[in-house]
Design a protein around this motif. Structure first.
Motif, mmCIF file in Angstrom:
data_model
loop_
_atom_site.group_PDB
_atom_site.id
_atom_site.type_symbol
_atom_site.label_atom_id
_atom_site.label_comp_id
_atom_site.label_asym_id
_atom_site.label_seq_id
_atom_site.Cartn_x
_atom_site.Cartn_y
_atom_site.Cartn_z
ATOM 1 N N LEU A 111 -5.279 7.245 -13.845
ATOM 2 C CA LEU A 111 -4.529 6.507 -12.829
ATOM 3 C C LEU A 111 -5.376 5.372 -12.257
ATOM 4 O O LEU A 111 -4.881 4.266 -12.025
ATOM 5 C CB LEU A 111 -4.084 7.453 -11.715
ATOM 6 C CG LEU A 111 -3.172 6.809 -10.664
ATOM 7 C CD1 LEU A 111 -1.792 6.527 -11.246
ATOM 8 C CD2 LEU A 111 -3.055 7.681 -9.422
ATOM 9 N N HIS A 112 -6.651 5.653 -12.031
ATOM 10 C CA HIS A 112 -7.580 4.620 -11.549
ATOM 11 C C HIS A 112 -7.589 3.420 -12.487
ATOM 12 O O HIS A 112 -7.519 2.262 -12.037
ATOM 13 C CB HIS A 112 -8.974 5.239 -11.412
ATOM 14 C CG HIS A 112 -10.116 4.325 -11.664
ATOM 15 N ND1 HIS A 112 -10.353 3.182 -10.924
ATOM 16 C CD2 HIS A 112 -11.118 4.382 -12.592
ATOM 17 C CE1 HIS A 112 -11.444 2.582 -11.372
ATOM 18 N NE2 HIS A 112 -11.913 3.280 -12.385
ATOM 19 N N ILE A 113 -7.657 3.663 -13.786
ATOM 20 C CA ILE A 113 -7.674 2.562 -14.745
ATOM 21 C C ILE A 113 -6.366 1.779 -14.668
ATOM 22 O O ILE A 113 -6.355 0.541 -14.743
ATOM 23 C CB ILE A 113 -7.923 3.099 -16.166
ATOM 24 C CG1 ILE A 113 -9.364 3.620 -16.273
ATOM 25 C CG2 ILE A 113 -7.668 2.019 -17.220
ATOM 26 C CD1 ILE A 113 -9.665 4.374 -17.545
ATOM 27 N N TRP A 114 -5.249 2.486 -14.458
ATOM 28 C CA TRP A 114 -3.959 1.789 -14.340
ATOM 29 C C TRP A 114 -3.942 0.880 -13.114
ATOM 30 O O TRP A 114 -3.601 -0.306 -13.213
ATOM 31 C CB TRP A 114 -2.825 2.814 -14.256
ATOM 32 C CG TRP A 114 -1.457 2.186 -14.267
ATOM 33 C CD1 TRP A 114 -0.793 1.686 -15.346
ATOM 34 C CD2 TRP A 114 -0.599 1.977 -13.129
ATOM 35 N NE1 TRP A 114 0.439 1.178 -14.965
ATOM 36 C CE2 TRP A 114 0.586 1.347 -13.622
ATOM 37 C CE3 TRP A 114 -0.712 2.264 -11.775
ATOM 38 C CZ2 TRP A 114 1.638 1.000 -12.772
ATOM 39 C CZ3 TRP A 114 0.343 1.914 -10.935
ATOM 40 C CH2 TRP A 114 1.503 1.288 -11.431
ATOM 41 N N TYR A 115 -4.319 1.398 -11.963
ATOM 42 C CA TYR A 115 -4.327 0.570 -10.751
ATOM 43 C C TYR A 115 -5.283 -0.612 -10.901
ATOM 44 O O TYR A 115 -4.975 -1.727 -10.473
ATOM 45 C CB TYR A 115 -4.740 1.402 -9.538
ATOM 46 C CG TYR A 115 -3.640 2.244 -8.933
ATOM 47 C CD1 TYR A 115 -2.473 1.677 -8.455
ATOM 48 C CD2 TYR A 115 -3.772 3.626 -8.827
ATOM 49 C CE1 TYR A 115 -1.471 2.444 -7.897
ATOM 50 C CE2 TYR A 115 -2.779 4.412 -8.270
ATOM 51 C CZ TYR A 115 -1.629 3.815 -7.807
ATOM 52 O OH TYR A 115 -0.631 4.582 -7.251
ATOM 53 N N HIS A 157 0.805 -1.219 0.000
ATOM 54 C CA HIS A 157 0.000 0.000 0.000
ATOM 55 C C HIS A 157 0.838 1.269 0.000
ATOM 56 O O HIS A 157 0.428 2.283 -0.573
ATOM 57 C CB HIS A 157 -0.971 -0.004 1.190
ATOM 58 C CG HIS A 157 -0.315 0.067 2.533
ATOM 59 N ND1 HIS A 157 0.366 -1.004 3.067
ATOM 60 C CD2 HIS A 157 -0.236 1.060 3.451
ATOM 61 C CE1 HIS A 157 0.849 -0.657 4.254
ATOM 62 N NE2 HIS A 157 0.494 0.587 4.513
ATOM 63 N N ILE A 158 2.015 1.271 0.618
ATOM 64 C CA ILE A 158 2.836 2.478 0.635
ATOM 65 C C ILE A 158 3.495 2.691 -0.723
ATOM 66 O O ILE A 158 3.646 3.825 -1.187
ATOM 67 C CB ILE A 158 3.874 2.422 1.762
ATOM 68 C CG1 ILE A 158 3.154 2.459 3.118
ATOM 69 C CG2 ILE A 158 4.850 3.587 1.666
ATOM 70 C CD1 ILE A 158 2.329 3.729 3.365
ATOM 71 N N GLN A 159 3.887 1.627 -1.388
ATOM 72 C CA GLN A 159 4.403 1.771 -2.751
ATOM 73 C C GLN A 159 3.336 2.378 -3.660
ATOM 74 O O GLN A 159 3.628 3.210 -4.521
ATOM 75 C CB GLN A 159 4.842 0.410 -3.290
ATOM 76 C CG GLN A 159 6.072 -0.155 -2.590
ATOM 77 C CD GLN A 159 6.364 -1.577 -3.023
ATOM 78 O OE1 GLN A 159 5.485 -2.433 -3.012
ATOM 79 N NE2 GLN A 159 7.601 -1.825 -3.420
ATOM 80 N N THR A 215 3.940 5.674 -6.564
ATOM 81 C CA THR A 215 3.237 5.868 -7.835
ATOM 82 C C THR A 215 2.039 6.798 -7.684
ATOM 83 O O THR A 215 1.740 7.596 -8.580
ATOM 84 C CB THR A 215 2.791 4.522 -8.424
ATOM 85 O OG1 THR A 215 2.028 3.788 -7.441
ATOM 86 C CG2 THR A 215 3.992 3.697 -8.854
ATOM 87 N N GLY A 216 1.327 6.732 -6.562
ATOM 88 C CA GLY A 216 0.195 7.621 -6.343
ATOM 89 C C GLY A 216 0.635 9.036 -6.029
ATOM 90 O O GLY A 216 0.071 10.008 -6.550
ATOM 91 N N ASN A 217 1.631 9.173 -5.184
ATOM 92 C CA ASN A 217 2.169 10.477 -4.813
ATOM 93 C C ASN A 217 2.675 11.212 -6.057
ATOM 94 O O ASN A 217 2.392 12.404 -6.251
ATOM 95 C CB ASN A 217 3.300 10.268 -3.799
ATOM 96 C CG ASN A 217 3.951 11.554 -3.333
ATOM 97 O OD1 ASN A 217 3.411 12.634 -3.462
ATOM 98 N ND2 ASN A 217 5.148 11.418 -2.782
ATOM 99 N N GLN A 277 -5.487 10.470 -4.685
ATOM 100 C CA GLN A 277 -5.506 11.630 -5.585
ATOM 101 C C GLN A 277 -6.374 12.786 -5.105
ATOM 102 O O GLN A 277 -6.456 13.805 -5.783
ATOM 103 C CB GLN A 277 -5.949 11.186 -6.975
ATOM 104 C CG GLN A 277 -5.054 10.130 -7.582
ATOM 105 C CD GLN A 277 -3.611 10.586 -7.687
ATOM 106 O OE1 GLN A 277 -3.296 11.507 -8.437
ATOM 107 N NE2 GLN A 277 -2.719 9.952 -6.932
ATOM 108 N N PHE A 278 -7.043 12.637 -3.968
ATOM 109 C CA PHE A 278 -7.867 13.709 -3.417
ATOM 110 C C PHE A 278 -8.900 14.189 -4.442
ATOM 111 O O PHE A 278 -9.339 15.334 -4.440
ATOM 112 C CB PHE A 278 -6.994 14.891 -2.963
ATOM 113 C CG PHE A 278 -7.572 15.690 -1.820
ATOM 114 C CD1 PHE A 278 -7.586 15.197 -0.536
ATOM 115 C CD2 PHE A 278 -8.097 16.955 -2.039
ATOM 116 C CE1 PHE A 278 -8.107 15.935 0.518
ATOM 117 C CE2 PHE A 278 -8.631 17.709 -0.994
ATOM 118 C CZ PHE A 278 -8.633 17.194 0.288
#
Length: 507
Positions: A387-391, A366-368, A373-375, A412-413
């Motif tokens: 990004l949602h589609i990628w995850y 989860h931190i990765q 990648t999320g940060n 992603q807020f």
């Protein structure tokens, strides 16, 4: 009369309501591998292989129990390619007089199932999914009247309702949350445990051949496939975590090491999310380890919080906010997802490590996902839906109900703070503290500006500057906004120039 019972690929549980309430003698279970579900996003081949293999093993398990199972493989000559077409064919094939199905976990599929009542000439009964700890009505009751939905409040409510790690009306140890104890960086250790690996049997080998032929262009490797496929496998994997890793799970929950992909993580989410493990049962087991003195409180509480707190919480958010949640974009982020998310070809060592690991394993912890990648996507202004589609595509445990709120809301807020109290943005210093990625990076994490500086450093401040007005009144961001406001004009101009130079050349 014959009742047709479709069982979906993430419903592989003996406690499935449609099974526990069925008359076995007059029921036919339908299981379907369909191209629409295998390709609505470009799923990682290991994800497809895991689900198909688990489905085929589950079908064999049901047959051994005396159920009649109609299994439609992906390469069946008459396969229509979607759930509706396959249910329609099966109704005709078995002259079914009724269809009973447990509600789907994803909104898209649930919409499809809702349409069956008009599409078929037989009655369709949709049963609520009782395999979660918090049902929809309970979550809605908790959420009613709240302007924001904070997981910590929900989690405490779930602790009280389940009695997990409770001492009467108070939390065990006097605190609800030991997250502050769970942020230790890890050091390379030759004795670090490895997840339990399963050698593919004949069924899994057949699936791997099929997936290799049909999905060879998808991001991800099928090499070194090691996921289990049965409930017994899932339970063995969980036993191995309890014995080898639980004691250190809490301490190093947020740590990252380039040469240690798994550290002390459980790696059971793939099994849990398709129904091969029961969430409350595994929490009871972890609680028991604490009471028997074999696991510290911060490890037991941290694990239980992820299951009865975060997992149940994001499911509640998902169903409450759908449809349309995936379209929210509160920060108006519109940059396209860089190509290196699909290739791993980047000079940023942390991004390369996490993306390469994802390509090879269909897994990152989860931190990765959140802080690398999320940060990066957050501070670079990447379109959250892309990004949602990628995850959703690249992780074996990713189903939309759990992935979408984690990505769009927390990472992603994009929902503007409905789910998270702050954007999870950081400079390179956090990654340097929690990992060993930076020591072999082309960029210098100690440099704040210029071509050699870590991009996370200036992108972070560029992000703060872009959204200063929004975050000025956010208690958890106000100090950063204030700090940015005190920068000289020259420093702000340098941050802007570095960010523009880097972002304009992402690919």
């Amino acid at each position: 009369m014959t009742v047709l019972i479709p069982v979906l690929g993430d419903q592989l549980s003996p406690s499935l309501p449609t099974l526990t309430e069925a008359d076995r003698e007059n029921s036919v279970i339908l299981m379907m591998e369909v191209m629409e579900e295998a390709s609505y996003v470009p799923h990682h081949p290991k994800k497809i292989a895991f689900i198909f293999s688990a489905m085929r093993h589950y079908a064999e398990e049901l047959r051994d129990q005396g159920w009649m199972v109609d299994y439609v493989p992906l390469d069946d000559e008459g396969n229509s390619g979607n759930f509706t077409g396959e249910v329609k064919r099966a109704v005709s094939r078995h002259q079914a007089t009724a269809v009973h199905i447990t509600e789907a976990s994803e909104y898209r599929v649930m919409e499809m199932i809702d349409g069956w009542k008009q599409a078929f000439d037989v009655p369709v009964t949709i049963h609520p999914d009782n395999r979660f700890i918090c049902d929809h009505s309970t979550f809605d009751k908790w959420a009613k009247g709240r302007k924001t939905f904070r997981m910590e409040n929900f989690y405490r409510d779930r602790r009280k309702s389940t009695g997990l790690l409770m001492d009467g009306d108070e939390p065990e140890g006097g605190s609800w949350n030991y997250d502050s104890d769970n942020r230790k960086p890890a050091k390379e250790d030759a004795s670090m445990p490895q997840p339990l690996r399963f050698e593919p049997d004949e069924i899994t080998r057949e699936v791997l051949t099929l997936v290799g032929e049909r999905f060879s262009d998808n991001f991800g490797s099928l090499d070194d496939y090691w996921f289990g496929a049965t409930r017994a496998d899932a339970e063995q994997a969980f036993d191995a975590f309890i014995e080898r890793a639980l004691a250190c799970f809490g301490d190093y929950q947020d740590a990252m090491l380039a040469d240690q992909k798994f550290l002390f993580h459980a790696l059971i989410s793939v099994y849990l999310n398709v129904g091969l493990l029961d969430p409350l049962a595994i929490c009871r087991r972890v609680e028991d380890e604490y009471y028997k003195g074999r696991a510290p409180l911060n490890a037991a509480e941290g694990f239980i919080r992820q299951i009865i707190g975060w997992r149940e919480y994001v499911r509640g958010i998902y169903w409450r906010e759908m449809p349309g949640y995936e379209e929210q974009n509160a920060l108006a982020a519109d940059r396209d997802l860089p190509g290196f998310y699909w290739s791993g070809e980047t000079d940023m060592a942390c991004m390369k490590a996490c993306i390469t690991q994802t390509r090879d394993e269909a897994y990152a912890h989860h931190i990765q996902r959140l802080m690398v990648t999320g940060n990066f996507a957050l501070i670079a202004g990447i379109d959250p839906k892309q990004l949602h589609i990628w995850y959703l595509s690249v992780y074996a445990d990713a189903f939309e109900w759990v992935e979408l709120p984690n990505t769009l809301g927390m990472s992603q807020f994009g929902d503007g703070g409905l789910l998270a109290s702050k954007p999870y943005a950081s400079s390179g210093s956090y990654i340097d503290k929690m990992s060993d990625y930076c020591k072999n990076c082309s960029y210098s994490v100690s440099k704040k500006e210029g071509k050699d500086a870590c991009p996370f450093n200036y992108l972070y401040w560029d992000f703060v500057g872009r959204h200063a007005e929004r975050f000025r009144s956010n208690p958890r961001m106000a100090m950063m906004v204030s700090s940015y406001g005190k920068f000289s004009d020259d420093k702000k101009a340098q941050i802007d120039a570095d960010a523009r130079r880097f972002l304009d050349n992402l690919d």
